[in-house]
Design an enzyme around this catalytic site. Structure first.
Site, PDB file in Angstrom:
ATOM      1  N   SER A 227      -1.990  -3.942 -11.170  1.00 48.11           N
ATOM      2  CA  SER A 227      -3.204  -3.849 -10.369  1.00 48.11           C
ATOM      3  C   SER A 227      -3.404  -2.459  -9.772  1.00 48.11           C
ATOM      4  O   SER A 227      -3.618  -1.502 -10.495  1.00 48.11           O
ATOM      5  CB  SER A 227      -3.144  -4.932  -9.289  1.00 48.11           C
ATOM      6  OG  SER A 227      -4.334  -5.042  -8.605  1.00 48.11           O
TER       7      SER A 227
ATOM      8  N   ASP B 261      -4.942   9.533 -17.371  1.00 45.97           N
ATOM      9  CA  ASP B 261      -6.179   9.854 -18.091  1.00 45.97           C
ATOM     10  C   ASP B 261      -6.749  11.213 -17.722  1.00 45.97           C
ATOM     11  O   ASP B 261      -7.565  11.770 -18.460  1.00 45.97           O
ATOM     12  CB  ASP B 261      -7.236   8.781 -17.815  1.00 45.97           C
ATOM     13  CG  ASP B 261      -6.981   7.509 -18.613  1.00 45.97           C
ATOM     14  OD1 ASP B 261      -5.863   7.368 -19.151  1.00 45.97           O
ATOM     15  OD2 ASP B 261      -7.886   6.658 -18.689  1.00 45.97           O
TER      16      ASP B 261
ATOM     17  N   LYS C  96      -3.058  -5.901 -15.382  1.00 47.63           N
ATOM     18  CA  LYS C  96      -4.080  -6.598 -14.585  1.00 47.63           C
ATOM     19  C   LYS C  96      -5.236  -5.636 -14.302  1.00 47.63           C
ATOM     20  O   LYS C  96      -5.084  -4.674 -13.567  1.00 47.63           O
ATOM     21  CB  LYS C  96      -3.513  -7.100 -13.262  1.00 47.63           C
ATOM     22  CG  LYS C  96      -4.567  -7.816 -12.393  1.00 47.63           C
ATOM     23  CD  LYS C  96      -3.985  -8.247 -11.060  1.00 47.63           C
ATOM     24  CE  LYS C  96      -5.018  -9.003 -10.234  1.00 47.63           C
ATOM     25  NZ  LYS C  96      -6.163  -8.187  -9.826  1.00 47.63           N
TER      26      LYS C  96
END
Length: 524
Positions: A298, A309, A323
């Site tokens: 999460s 990224d 999740k």
């Protein structure tokens, strides 16, 4: 006292288990939105009233409603859940980051509330409570010999700020009873376990969840490490099941440059909400390493994904839980709540890292267990990635969606000398019980020693290793540790350090030989 390999960790009086992977935008919608009328809703209401008024036997319709709500939510996704009042109160307190109480770490030892260590500078410490004290009475309520449930016990020790409680304690070292008055106060529940230096230029921060205070705790720890000379930063998110999304975003903002995308969410109507970093982050230049494992979920995945990224540092460890659903909470008057999935979140490259849940909730949560059998926890090549879910970072690095964050540097499950059962057993809480009982027999054995002197003394012999092996045998477990002696001795020494000197010193010992940390230091 008997235990088994599922033995729960020491009950820490200043913490509660979160119990559910939160990981959502926990805002509170206007409840009137949920009151629109239709025939199906009227049918359910009429049925409950009909049972309540006409059924031949007495029935607890509240329990019927609760089971109905559970069943309805069970048809949706694994993270849309109903939370009963008591559990919701505990989760809310845990995520708030503090509570009002007397400030002790304790566990039930031979049916007595036994103080492991009072919280430094907390109400109990100021009142004179010491490690090893047995709390016999809270005011006139008897606490020993009753096997009180945890919620009942906590309620006796908690209260309002400034309220007073008189406790009767038995101090074994002096063989006498004492009556002490304690004035309750706010007790912090730390979400950042420790901030320390791994070497003169590398800082280490261990986050156990993302609560209301996590960002501020992170900032405080980071500033301390920078003043001590940290130029690189390790953020340990292993076993961090998540929490408030906003806290993870705020931490990412400290590490990313202005206008870099942190995360975006998309709801069923296709509405996209993007969150970007702002200018002036406090650690935009130094090297960053994030440690994750199969229990990082999460909000942990939001932070790791944002950094991966944006080509900001490296992710080290094993594939995270997976999740990528956002929840909103609706509260009910009885203290219960429903947490409903309202959107999916995506990492900056556009990845959804939510793992599949079409085979039902049971299979969904057992998927993590299957990683043992399919070899993924031991070999990176065993991680199943989908080529159609391949994405590129700005610098051309390939990253994957479809179920968790795949690390840049894989570290297999730490199994020293090939015995993973021992590694898990040592983290079960049994070592804490053993250490407490050893100290309880003679609290003067390490008295007056500096931490450095303590380390020399405890590592000089196999005394406590042998005693621990005997302790395990006597409690009915046929576990032999000869092939894992360095690992076992390290956990024993670390637990002694925690109970004698504090949490920081536990990590001072554990992190030194941590396989993931050691490899990450080589790679960073």
């Amino acid at each position: 006292m008997k235990f088994n390999i599922k033995y729960l960790p020491i009950i820490i009086g200043t913490t509660f288990a979160v119990g559910i992977l939160l990981g959502g935008m926990l805002d509170f919608p206007n409840q009137n939105h949920f009151l629109a009328k239709n025939n199906s809703k009227n049918k359910l209401n009429k049925l409950i009233d009909f049972i309540d008024n006409e059924y031949v036997d007495s029935v607890n319709t509240d329990s019927i409603v609760n089971r109905t709500v559970d069943h309805i939510l069970g048809q949706l996704d694994p993270h849309s859940v109903y939370i009963p009042p008591l559990e919701q109160a505990q989760v809310a307190e845990n995520m708030k980051g503090n509570f009002v109480g007397i400030g002790i770490n304790f566990y039930m030892y031979n049916d007595s509330v036994t103080v492991i260590k009072p919280v430094d500078n907390g109400p109990s410490a100021k009142a004179g409570i010491k490690a090893g004290d047995r709390i016999l009475y809270a005011d006139k309520t008897k606490l020993f010999g009753r096997k009180l449930p945890s919620d009942s016990l906590f309620s006796k020790l908690k209260g309002t700020v400034g309220s007073e409680i008189e406790v009767t304690v038995y101090r074994k070292s002096e063989q006498k009873k004492l009556k002490l008055k304690i004035r309750r106060d706010v007790i912090p529940l730390k979400s950042v376990d420790v901030a320390l230096l791994l070497n003169p230029t590398t800082g280490y921060l261990k986050l156990n969840r993302f609560a209301e205070t996590t960002y501020e705790e992170f900032k405080t720890g980071l500033e301390k490490l920078k003043k001590q000379g940290a130029k690189s930063l390790f953020i340990d998110l292993r076993d961090n099941g998540g929490g408030y999304m906003e806290e993870a975003i705020a931490i990412a903002d400290e590490l990313l440059k202005d206008k870099q995308l942190i995360v975006f969410t998309k709801n069923k109507k296709g509405k996209i909400d993007q969150t970007f970093a702002t200018a002036g982050g406090s650690f935009e230049q130094g090297k960053v390493v994030v440690l994750i494992n199969e229990n990082s979920a999460s909000a942990s995945e939001i932070l790791a994904g944002a950094l991966q990224d944006n080509d900001r540092g490296i992710i080290v460890g094993r594939r995270s839980f997976g999740k990528g659903l956002v929840q909103r909470q609706m509260d009910f008057q009885d203290g219960s709540a429903v947490r409903l999935t309202i959107a999916r979140y995506y990492t900056p490259t556009g990845r959804s890292i939510q793992k599949p849940y079409s085979k039902g909730n049971e299979n969904y949560f057992k998927e993590s267990d299957s990683r043992f059998t399919n070899g993924e926890l031991y070999e990176k090549d065993s991680i199943k990635v989908v080529d159609s879910l391949k994405f590129k970072t700005p610098k051309g690095k390939i990253v994957y969606g479809g179920g968790g964050i795949v690390p840049d540097v894989f570290v297999p499950l730490e199994v020293e000398h090939g015995n993973e059962k021992t590694a898990y057993f040592l983290q079960s809480g049994v070592v804490g019980h053993f250490v407490f009982e050893q100290l309880d027999k003679n609290r003067n054995v390490f008295k007056g020693l500096t931490f450095g002197q303590f380390e020399v003394k405890i590592n000089a012999t196999d005394l406590y290793f042998n005693l621990f092996q005997k302790y395990v045998f006597e409690n009915g477990l046929d576990l032999k540790f000869d092939q894992n002696k360095p690992l076992v001795k390290r956990y024993i020494a670390a637990e002694f350090a925690r109970q004698l000197y504090g949490e920081k010193y536990y990590y001072e010992i554990i992190v030194k030989e941590d396989a993931m940390v050691k490899l990450a230091l080589k790679k960073s």
